[in-house]
Design an enzyme around this catalytic site. Structure first.
Site, PDB file in Angstrom:
ATOM      1  N   ASP A  74       0.967  -1.110   0.076  1.00  0.00           N
ATOM      2  CA  ASP A  74       0.149  -0.603   0.008  1.00  0.00           C
ATOM      3  C   ASP A  74       0.731   1.541   0.203  1.00  0.00           C
ATOM      4  O   ASP A  74       2.039   1.380   0.353  1.00  0.00           O
ATOM      5  CB  ASP A  74      -0.992  -0.682   1.321  1.00  0.00           C
ATOM      6  CG  ASP A  74      -1.997   0.682   1.184  1.00  0.00           C
ATOM      7  OD1 ASP A  74      -2.385   1.064   0.475  1.00  0.00           O
ATOM      8  OD2 ASP A  74      -3.291   0.140   1.578  1.00  0.00           O
TER       9      ASP A  74
ATOM     10  N   ASP B 261     -10.964   1.473  -3.590  1.00  0.00           N
ATOM     11  CA  ASP B 261     -11.315   1.420  -2.076  1.00  0.00           C
ATOM     12  C   ASP B 261     -12.631   1.617  -1.933  1.00  0.00           C
ATOM     13  O   ASP B 261     -13.265   0.358  -1.121  1.00  0.00           O
ATOM     14  CB  ASP B 261     -10.540   2.734  -0.492  1.00  0.00           C
ATOM     15  CG  ASP B 261      -8.937   1.807  -0.613  1.00  0.00           C
ATOM     16  OD1 ASP B 261      -8.832   1.267  -0.458  1.00  0.00           O
ATOM     17  OD2 ASP B 261      -8.854   3.388   0.293  1.00  0.00           O
TER      18      ASP B 261
END
Length: 727
Positions: free
Chosen positions: A477, A547
């Site tokens: 990430d 997301d």
């Protein structure tokens, strides 16, 4: 597929699969574009270069109408008579910024060379491609540029890149170094871009060209949620399957610009490359600089034809490693189930519930390291949080493995928290500028990957962790963009190299780690889809698409992403309802159907779902295992656009035209609705196809020409998956 040079006319004819690209050396000096489009036989188009005298266009020779201001140049410079956008610009020690590159020679070689320190499309054998290198030079200052063009035998693709050399006696500053510049003789195009924001990435935006410049760009240190390093020019009659389309995609993960400039004569100049803002590269004598690769695609079969070219090329000759050709595992991620609050027993319960439903991989997300109980600490402290995992990662991985599942882990290795042991020990390891504030975003700073000591620390630390347990998956990430972009180790004249050096350092780190652990499936992530670009896919074969896991929003996100990127690169999961990002309530069936169009998984607490939902999930998982190879490796066709109405449809079809998977999605219910007949694509018209799960048989010609009628659906957020097999 070939590259032919005709010395009498000074013509280079580049021929990809069904594409021609023609370059002429005008006046034995200036590489000039004559043509890019569908394949033609005769490359001599020099008669099309003539033009009337243009007032206020500077003439190179007083006795002849010849001006750079209208010449369609391969790699235009700044300040010598062409007032359009330059592809490169330099600055000399005396402060001047004028340079003019003249043609010196060429080489043609089989295959495709790699780019030093940068990701790029590759070949597996030299007979797949041919590469032309044009050598240009400004003899006055000793600046040399090598323009590389590779054409492919099986793809309508031309890749371009540029390498600069300082062969002079004084330092040179590169202020601009684009990867590709293409001039078109008109402006009758629509400009297509992929734009949006966090949790609504890569929406399709289309607008007509007009006088002036249109551009998409990122100055955030990443390719970004907001824009994608890509542009397409569509002929006015272009549709999904008809018309001419020109695509430009940059294999890069940092600051970029993609733009088209329309001049007073309505000619268009399309360019893509590194963003010049914040870029200033110092070239000492003897040094060189490599620009990233641009991938150019021409299609005369519409936007879909361009997309399928990118899909196949990126799926087979950009993505690398074990998982390029293997079906991806179905996973369960604990993030939306537990966030930071978990125990080994809780994790084991979720994994056990997943195993009972047929899932194959459990992924432990954020919160397992340092003192990480919320998002304001511990990034950089890549050691196990003993309060949560008293027996370490090995114990947890063993628990998951004993259930018959693989174990995966989340990292954010590019970041550091101010509240961390790493930052307290090395406060100069982050990007920063002396005497300026260190702006935090999400309570974190960015490690300076331009530094070799930082890169070495990360490579060693992450490698030690990945060796400590049976880890088979990593989610990598990156959750903030760059501010105060400076490095404590770079001298003043190189400070504006920091952003690009960071990306080069990131690629070095990723290459080292992924090479050491080829058995691990790496998925890149940047707050979801903030770095969904070809550069990342070279190191990690899939990206967390967004997301936002809401099924309705994912229709636009995944549809837009498919303009360039294949389904095999998209992470696509089922999450809880109401959705955690938008609060929408959708059926488990629709959430599953949308997620099946990518790398499938779940983001919810499977240990708490009811029996009916477990039954549905079990069916979804079984169906995914049946069709995932088709989804990941088939040809993709867009049928109905979510940007045009209430319905969305797409399909996957195997290369042998034997199997096809069709997804249909309707967002809102309508009273007394019209009947939808969905016409499929690319089936074999001579074959009959059975709709699996039924006794219904349809001719391929019927499904493509007359279509199939979608049954009546009651309620909002409806979907239907149709799986066809030839009989």
């Amino acid at each position: 597929m070939t590259i032919k040079y005709t010395p009498e006319q000074k013509l280079f004819h580049l021929q990809a699969k069904d594409t021609s690209y023609i370059i002429h050396i005008a006046k034995d000096t200036y590489p000039t574009q004559l043509y890019w489009g569908a394949k033609i036989r005769n490359a001599d188009l020099t008669d099309m270069l003539g033009h009337p005298y243009r007032v206020f266009s500077p003439l190179i020779e007083r006795q002849e109408v010849f001006t750079l201001d209208v010449l369609p140049q391969e790699y235009p410079g700044y300040g010598t008579g062409d007032f359009r956008e330059p592809a490169f610009q330099i600055q000399l020690p005396n402060g001047t910024c004028i340079s003019e590159l003249h043609y010196e020679g060429y080489t043609i070689k089989s295959g495709k060379p790699t780019l030093a320190g940068l990701p790029s499309v590759y070949t597996e054998s030299d007979d797949e491609a041919v590469t032309l290198v044009l050598t240009l030079k400004d003899a006055l200052i000793g600046l040399k540029a090598e323009l590389s063009y590779t054409v492919f035998v099986d793809h309508n693709v031309i890749t371009r890149s540029v390498r600069f050399y300082n062969e002079g006696s004084e330092p040179i500053r590169l202020l601009r170094a684009f990867s590709a510049s293409v001039d078109f003789p008109h402006d009758q195009f629509d400009f297509l871009q992929l734009s949006g924001a966090w949790v609504r990435e890569r929406h399709i935006v289309k607008r007509p060209l007009d006088y002036g410049k249109v551009s998409v760009e990122s100055r955030r240190g990443a390719s970004s949620h907001m824009q994608n390093p890509f542009l397409a020019l569509l002929s006015k009659d272009a549709t999904e399957e008809t018309g001419e389309v020109y695509g430009m995609s940059l294999v890069y993960s940092g600051n970029f610009i993609a733009q088209v400039d329309v001049d007073q004569y309505r000619t268009s100049r399309a360019q893509i490359g590194l963003h010049p803002v914040g870029f200033n590269w110092h070239l000492e004598p003897g040094e060189s600089f490599q620009a990233p690769e641009a991938v150019l695609v021409f299609s005369d079969s519409g936007l879909g034809g361009m997309s399928r070219t990118y899909h196949k090329l990126y799926r087979t000759r950009l993505v690398r490693g074990k998982y390029r050709d293997e079906p991806r595992p179905i996973l369960i991620n604990n993030w939306e189930a537990t966030y930071f609050d978990f125990t080994p027993d809780k994790i084991e319960r979720i994994a056990k519930a997943g195993q009972e439903l047929g899932l194959e991989l459990f992924v432990l997300d954020d919160g397992w390291f340092g003192k990480r109980n919320h998002d304001d600490s511990s990034l950089g402290d890549w050691f196990v949080n003993q309060d949560k995992l008293p027996n370490g990662l090995t114990d947890l991985a063993d628990r998951v493995n004993n259930l018959g599942m693989q174990f995966g882990l989340w990292f954010e290795p590019e970041m550091v928290s101010v509240d961390s042991e790493l930052y307290r020990s090395h406060p100069d390891w982050c990007l920063h500028v002396p005497d300026r504030r260190r702006t935090e975003s999400r309570n974190q700073l960015i490690l300076d990957y331009s530094r070799a000591d930082v890169r070495s620390y990360i490579i060693q630390t992450i490698s030690d962790l990945l060796s400590s347990a049976n880890i088979r998956y990593v989610k990598w990430d990156m959750n903030r963009n760059m501010t105060e972009v400076g490095s404590a180790l770079l001298p003043p004249e190189r400070q504006q190299e920091t952003a690009h050096r960071y990306i080069l350092g990131l690629y070095e780190v990723m290459d080292a780690i992924t090479s050491r652990f080829p058995h691990i499936l790496f998925e890149s992530c940047s707050g979801g889809g903030g770095r969904f670009d070809p550069g990342m896919l070279f190191y990690m074969p899939q990206t967390w698409t967004s997301d936002n896991t809401d099924a309705v929003e994912r229709l636009k996100i995944q549809y837009g992403t498919s303009i360039v990127y294949p389904a095999s690169t998209m992470g696509s999961h089922v999450s809880a309802s109401p959705n955690h990002q938008v609060g929408r309530v959708t059926s488990l069936e629709m959430r599953g159907d949308v997620a099946l169009s990518g790398n499938f998984g779940y983001e919810l607490d499977l240990s708490t779902v009811g029996d009916d939902e477990k039954s549905t999930i079990k069916q979804q998982v079984a169906f995914c295992k049946e069709v995932r190879s088709l989804v990941q490796f088939a040809d993709f066709y867009r049928l109905l656009s979510p940007f045009d109405g209430n319905e969305t449809a797409w399909m996957f079809i195997s290369e042998d035209r034997i199997t096809a998977l069709v997804g249909y999605f309707r967002v809102l219910a309508e009273p007394n609705p019209v009947v939808t007949r969905l016409r499929l694509k690319s089936l074999d018209p001579s074959k009959d196809y059975r709709l699996e799960g039924t006794d219904e048989i349809y001719g391929g010609d019927r499904l493509m020409n007359a279509g199939i009628q979608i049954p009546v659906m009651i309620g909002d957020f409806q979907s239907k998956m149709m799986y066809f097999k030839a009989i």
